[in-house]
Design an enzyme around this catalytic site. Structure first.
Site, PDB file in Angstrom:
ATOM      1  N   GLU A 122      -8.872   5.801   7.352  1.00  0.00           N
ATOM      2  CA  GLU A 122      -9.034   5.780   5.945  1.00  0.00           C
ATOM      3  C   GLU A 122     -10.350   5.311   5.666  1.00  0.00           C
ATOM      4  O   GLU A 122     -10.915   4.640   6.225  1.00  0.00           O
ATOM      5  CB  GLU A 122      -8.212   4.478   5.396  1.00  0.00           C
ATOM      6  CG  GLU A 122      -8.116   4.465   3.871  1.00  0.00           C
ATOM      7  CD  GLU A 122      -6.953   3.421   3.260  1.00  0.00           C
ATOM      8  OE1 GLU A 122      -6.768   2.575   4.183  1.00  0.00           O
ATOM      9  OE2 GLU A 122      -6.807   3.621   2.200  1.00  0.00           O
ATOM     10  N   ALA A 255      -7.693  -4.843   8.336  1.00  0.00           N
ATOM     11  CA  ALA A 255      -6.874  -4.265   9.036  1.00  0.00           C
ATOM     12  C   ALA A 255      -6.333  -3.009   8.314  1.00  0.00           C
ATOM     13  O   ALA A 255      -6.878  -2.585   7.103  1.00  0.00           O
ATOM     14  CB  ALA A 255      -5.486  -5.351   9.266  1.00  0.00           C
ATOM     15  N   MET A 256      -5.738  -2.246   9.218  1.00  0.00           N
ATOM     16  CA  MET A 256      -5.382  -0.655   8.736  1.00  0.00           C
ATOM     17  C   MET A 256      -3.702  -0.541   9.023  1.00  0.00           C
ATOM     18  O   MET A 256      -3.484  -0.691  10.058  1.00  0.00           O
ATOM     19  CB  MET A 256      -6.342   0.080   9.325  1.00  0.00           C
ATOM     20  CG  MET A 256      -6.059   1.617   8.890  1.00  0.00           C
ATOM     21  SD  MET A 256      -6.314   1.713   7.220  1.00  0.00           S
ATOM     22  CE  MET A 256      -5.185   3.103   7.043  1.00  0.00           C
ATOM     23  N   GLU A 291      -0.034  -5.347   5.762  1.00  0.00           N
ATOM     24  CA  GLU A 291      -0.094  -3.878   6.537  1.00  0.00           C
ATOM     25  C   GLU A 291       1.187  -3.568   6.576  1.00  0.00           C
ATOM     26  O   GLU A 291       1.663  -2.088   6.630  1.00  0.00           O
ATOM     27  CB  GLU A 291      -0.579  -4.038   7.755  1.00  0.00           C
ATOM     28  CG  GLU A 291      -2.292  -4.372   7.654  1.00  0.00           C
ATOM     29  CD  GLU A 291      -3.114  -3.913   6.737  1.00  0.00           C
ATOM     30  OE1 GLU A 291      -2.744  -2.720   6.302  1.00  0.00           O
ATOM     31  OE2 GLU A 291      -3.959  -4.559   5.967  1.00  0.00           O
ATOM     32  N   HIS A 294       2.741  -1.867   3.562  1.00  0.00           N
ATOM     33  CA  HIS A 294       2.371  -0.527   3.369  1.00  0.00           C
ATOM     34  C   HIS A 294       3.274   0.573   3.919  1.00  0.00           C
ATOM     35  O   HIS A 294       3.060   1.955   3.436  1.00  0.00           O
ATOM     36  CB  HIS A 294       0.872  -0.312   3.926  1.00  0.00           C
ATOM     37  CG  HIS A 294      -0.368  -0.581   3.074  1.00  0.00           C
ATOM     38  ND1 HIS A 294      -0.287  -0.168   1.669  1.00  0.00           N
ATOM     39  CD2 HIS A 294      -1.509  -1.340   3.420  1.00  0.00           C
ATOM     40  CE1 HIS A 294      -1.448  -0.493   1.040  1.00  0.00           C
ATOM     41  NE2 HIS A 294      -2.155  -1.203   2.436  1.00  0.00           N
ATOM     42  N   GLU A 313      -2.652  -0.247  -3.058  1.00  0.00           N
ATOM     43  CA  GLU A 313      -3.340  -1.347  -2.813  1.00  0.00           C
ATOM     44  C   GLU A 313      -2.962  -2.368  -3.657  1.00  0.00           C
ATOM     45  O   GLU A 313      -2.498  -3.836  -3.460  1.00  0.00           O
ATOM     46  CB  GLU A 313      -4.884  -1.321  -2.797  1.00  0.00           C
ATOM     47  CG  GLU A 313      -5.256  -0.254  -1.563  1.00  0.00           C
ATOM     48  CD  GLU A 313      -4.843  -0.790  -0.089  1.00  0.00           C
ATOM     49  OE1 GLU A 313      -4.234  -1.829  -0.081  1.00  0.00           O
ATOM     50  OE2 GLU A 313      -4.939   0.057   0.666  1.00  0.00           O
TER      51      GLU A 313
HETATM   52  N1  PHE Z   1      -6.050   0.258   3.792  1.00  0.00           N
HETATM   53  C1  PHE Z   1      -6.523  -1.080   4.288  1.00  0.00           C
HETATM   54  C2  PHE Z   1      -5.571  -1.952   3.598  1.00  0.00           C
HETATM   55  O1  PHE Z   1      -5.686  -2.490   2.844  1.00  0.00           O
HETATM   56  C3  PHE Z   1      -7.762  -1.360   4.324  1.00  0.00           C
HETATM   57  C4  PHE Z   1      -8.770  -0.353   4.768  1.00  0.00           C
HETATM   58  C5  PHE Z   1      -9.612   0.521   3.910  1.00  0.00           C
HETATM   59  C6  PHE Z   1      -9.241  -0.614   6.011  1.00  0.00           C
HETATM   60  C7  PHE Z   1     -10.528   1.325   4.782  1.00  0.00           C
HETATM   61  C8  PHE Z   1      -9.834   0.067   6.752  1.00  0.00           C
HETATM   62  C9  PHE Z   1     -10.685   1.081   5.989  1.00  0.00           C
HETATM   63  O2  PHE Z   1      -4.794  -2.678   4.128  1.00  0.00           O
HETATM   64 ZN    ZN Z   2      -3.898  -2.229   1.849  1.00  0.00          ZN
END
Ligand code: PHE
Ligand code: ZN
Length: 849
Positions: A122, A255-256, A291, A294, A313
């Protein structure tokens, strides 16, 4: 100035993809500088468009071979991807590329961290792994084969087969490329399990490097709590047999949420009582939840394009905030969230980086993972929930999950669900997504014949590119108290939609005292200047914990501002009110700890600037210090008891109850240190068996100029623990005297263990420099110069983190001419770099504009 012009992308230009994907098979032959990635992709023409342009994103790839339906082709390569002739019918694409994870210091795509391979895709990192339509509206099931000598080889979904030196994975859930992940390394798992409410047994693994196994228990439990909570509150179940979390030392963000394989910055998951503070534990619990949540809000339902980032988000932050409120104290959580919102989002919204919750243009999407999209995005959802009510909110969410499962959606889709389920017209409410800037809410009141009238006027100042603002729908929660302290009107929602609007309350016998914007029901700035007597009254009597705290905060701010602008002495009425509140044992210790804390120096600068005064960072620093000293002296007789009464005698637990006590005792300790030269703090330091107390003692010692020995002892004890040493680095910058900040940063960055490639370490020092108001804005200009030096150095390695940190400069127009000139010179020096990244160039360009 350099003339490289970067392309700008616009929401209005959205076009559906020409081809969709039925499935993807990837093979990775891992090698530090020559990893081979083989892809086999089944493309089908998108029936929703007649466009048949075949374009695949790709950056920093070496193409070895490409085939369409088995025939070797020679695509046209550009800096951003490739094009080729493709059939107007289903076909198979096969390609082989070579990449170099070991030299990838940007930490985007496939890279190496401490000998382990990992990915971050991402938003647009997958294009650095192979040629692909790297856009979130192209979703596909992935099969992955990893060939490598590492003992653990992980990817998304479920494992299907493995042998010595290889493993295969299959993820049945169609996903966009940004959710792809791969990890390969020498890792150890802590394993748990969770049975979903429909009976699916899920194996949970938290993978860490050997030696970190003692820091996994809390994260695993947080995951279990999150899974249960999402079932109970949103009816959402997990959908694979396996859920993996991996801790990585080098990571740009927190985190991701990669499908079934979340990757975490080790600082956002590893914790033991000895190494992590209460605040760390709470943050970790929140990020694990975020996470995990998500999986439904982001993965099962994703974004059509990156302009819709807040769709996943904002909603996921809102959900993790709800979770933390349920797990801990709702009022304390709300206060902390608002503190963060004001410190980061209001600041952003008031400066050159202001942008709508749904931006309409960008050059580099990585620059839009902002407080506005995350935190204001969550506030917008909170307002929507308040407006439609809890029942309709959850009904709408059920429809959302059902209607859009498996789709890539827009804010329009989201709002449509609410319109359909509640019958409400949300066209005006939608402006929260398109209009930047924090609304000012002006209030006047009157009382006549038993009727109390509140008249609100809303005003949003121009922001970059948006000179004219329209009125928003603002939910204003109001309660009324009678002068004897009883609540005569309980919390009532005033739904404001006009520019100016009055609300009346009748049947009252005397003029009430209003408690406005309870629970902080909208992300606005209430401009009403209540008298200090009224604030003291609300601090004592308000039944809404948020506004009770807010009243105390407003008092403290007012006192500080008058100390700065009029040279007043610390106000004793404030000190008396604070003393009464702090000794009120009916109040939660965590709440009292929040109420003791002074407004941040940046907050004071922001407030002064908003009222037309040019802030002097040194004056703010000195006033804060004087007020703290006066507080210590005024509370001197109660501090020892306060400290003693909030000691925890049971075994350490990072729960709300214990951490509230430690926070209050820690606040008391830092006041005591101003009176006893650090004696009590040294005693706590010597006896501490957990990081919360060790660190609060160390910081109190530094405050009392008595920290030299403890700093050395801390370093000797923790030199091999990177995460703990990050605290040691940042605390020294945070606690340095304004005149010393630049020297401290220079000394720390010269150490061999200052590894600028590690974002946590870089942020610990350089981030703390930007956060030290009087040090960063030191009249010598040294703070600015150091910041610019380090941003320039880091940009060559890691554009994403550099760009994020350049926002340290975004308040520059608040300050005096001299400072503005010095900052401008540094910003222009950065801009003049021949090879400046797109990320940093966009940010610095916007800050300068
Ligand atoms: N999508 C991740 C989150 O909000 C954030 C993120 C974005 C991590 C871009 C890495 C790179 O949980
Ligand atoms: Zn997020």
């Amino acid at each position: 100035m350099k003339d490289a012009v970067h392309q700008t992308f616009y929401l209005a230009d959205y076009q559906p993809p020409a081809y969709l994907i039925e499935d993807v098979t990837l093979t990775f032959r891992l090698s530090p500088r020559a990893t081979r990635v083989l892809s086999r992709i089944h493309f089908v023409p998108n029936p929703d468009t007649s466009d048949r342009t075949f374009f695949l994103h790709g950056e920093q790839l070496t193409l070895i071979s490409a085939k369409i339906d088995g025939h070797e082709i020679t695509p046209t390569l550009t800096d951003t991807g490739l094009t080729a002739e493709a059939p107007d019918a289903p076909f198979t694409w096969e390609a082989e590329v070579e990449i170099s994870p070991e030299t990838n210091t940007a930490l985007e795509g496939l890279y190496m961290s401490n000998g382990m391979y990992c990915t971050q895709c991402e938003a647009e990192g997958f294009r650095k792994i192979t040629y692909y339509p790297d856009r979130p509206d192209v979703m596909a099931p992935f099969s992955v084969r990893i060939e490598g000598e590492q003992p653990i080889l992980l990817s998304n979904g479920n494992p299907t087969a493995s042998g010595k030196g290889w493993a295969e994975w299959h993820d049945p859930w169609p996903k966009p490329a940004y959710l792809f992940a791969l990890v390969a390394g020498d890792l150890r798992a802590t394993t748990g399990s969770f049975t979903t409410r429909s009976g699916r047994d899920v194996t949970l693994n938290l993978w860490v490097r050997p030696g970190d196994e003692d820091k996994t228990a809390f994260g695993l439990q947080a995951l279990i709590d999150s899974m249960k909570w999402d079932e109970d509150v949103y009816g959402r179940e997990y959908d694979l047999d396996l859920f993996n979390i991996v801790a990585v030392s080098d990571f740009n963000m927190g985190a991701m949420e990669n499908k079934g394989l979340n990757i975490f910055n080790s600082s956002a998951v590893l914790a033991s009582p000895e190494t992590a503070t209460d605040a760390n534990f709470e943050r970790i619990e929140g990020i694990i939840a975020h996470e995990y949540f998500h999986n439904w809000t982001g993965n099962r339902i994703t974004c059509r394009d990156w302009f819709q980032l807040c769709l996943k988000e904002g909603l996921t932050v809102f959900r993790d905030q709800q979770f933390t409120s349920d797990m801990r104290s709702a009022s304390v959580k709300r206060i902390s969230d608002v503190l963060m919102l004001r410190a980061r989002q209001f600041r952003e919204d008031a400066g050159p980086l202001a942008h709508p919750v749904r931006p309409e243009q960008f050059q580099e999407i990585n620059n839009f993972y902002t407080a506005t999209i995350y935190e204001k995005g969550a506030e917008v959802i909170g307002m929507l929930k308040r407006l439609v009510g809890d029942r309709d909110y959850y009904r709408a969410l059920d429809v959302y999950f059902q209607r859009h499962d498996g789709h890539a959606c827009t804010i329009e889709d989201w709002l449509q669900v609410f319109e359909d389920t509640t019958g409400r017209d949300l066209s005006q409410f939608k402006r929260w997504y398109s209009q930047a800037g924090t609304p000012l809410l002006h209030v006047e009141d009157s009382f006549e014949d038993g009727t109390y009238t509140l008249t609100f006027r809303q005003e949003t100042r121009p922001t970059p590119g948006q000179p004219d603002k329209a009125p928003l729908v603002i939910p204003i929660a109001v309660g009324l108290l009678s002068p004897d302290g009883t609540e005569v009107v309980p919390t009532t929602l005033c739904e404001m939609s006009a520019a100016t609007q009055s609300f009346t309350f009748d049947g009252l016998t005397e003029k009430p005292i209003p408690s406005i914007l309870r629970e902080f029901s909208a992300p606005v700035i209430l401009t009403r200047q209540a008298s200090n007597a009224e604030r003291a009254f609300l601090l004592a009597h308000d039944t809404d914990p948020f506004n009770k705290w807010e009243a105390g905060r407003a008092l403290a701010k007012d006192v500080l501002i008058h100390m700065i602008t009029d040279g007043n002495a610390p106000d004793s009425a404030y000190l008396d009110a604070l003393k009464a509140m702090v000794s009120d044992e009916s109040l939660d210790p965590a709440f009292r700890a929040l109420a003791i804390a002074l407004p941040s120096q940046d907050d004071i600068a922001q407030t002064l600037h908003a009222s037309g005064v040019v802030p002097d960072p040194m004056a703010i620093h000195n006033a804060s210090k004087t007020l703290r000293q006066a507080t210590a002296e005024h509370l001197a007789d109660i501090l020892p008891d306060l400290y003693a009464a909030n000691q925890v005698h049971e075994a350490y637990q990072p729960n709300a109850d214990q951490s509230g006590k430690r926070a209050l005792a820690g606040a008391a300790l830092s006041l005591i240190a101003r009176l006893d030269g650090g004696k009590q703090a040294q005693a706590q330091y010597d006896a501490a068996d957990n990081m919360t107390q060790q660190l609060s003692a160390l910081s109190a010692l530094l405050l009392a100029d008595a920290g030299t020995d403890a700093l050395a002892a801390f370093e000797a004890q923790w030199k091999d623990d990177r995460l703990v040493m990050d605290k040691w680095f940042s605390l020294q910058v945070m606690m340095a005297k304004p005149d010393d900040v630049a020297d401290v940063v220079t000394r720390l960055t010269a150490r061999p263990d200052f590894d600028m490639r590690n974002p946590n370490r870089f942020r610990a020092v350089i981030g703390a420099l930007g956060g030290h108001l009087a040090g960063f804005h030191h009249p010598s200009g040294k703070g600015y110069e150091l910041m610019a030096d380090w941003l320039i150095k880091l940009d060559a390695l890691n554009p994403q983190t550099t760009a994020r940190m350049s926002s340290a400069f975004d308040t520059w127009k608040r300050f005096d001419e001299d400072r503005q000139q010095m900052i401008r010179a540094q910003l222009e020096r950065i801009m003049a770099r021949e090879t400046l990244s797109r990320d940093t160039s966009e940010m610095v360009g916007r800050i300068l504009a």
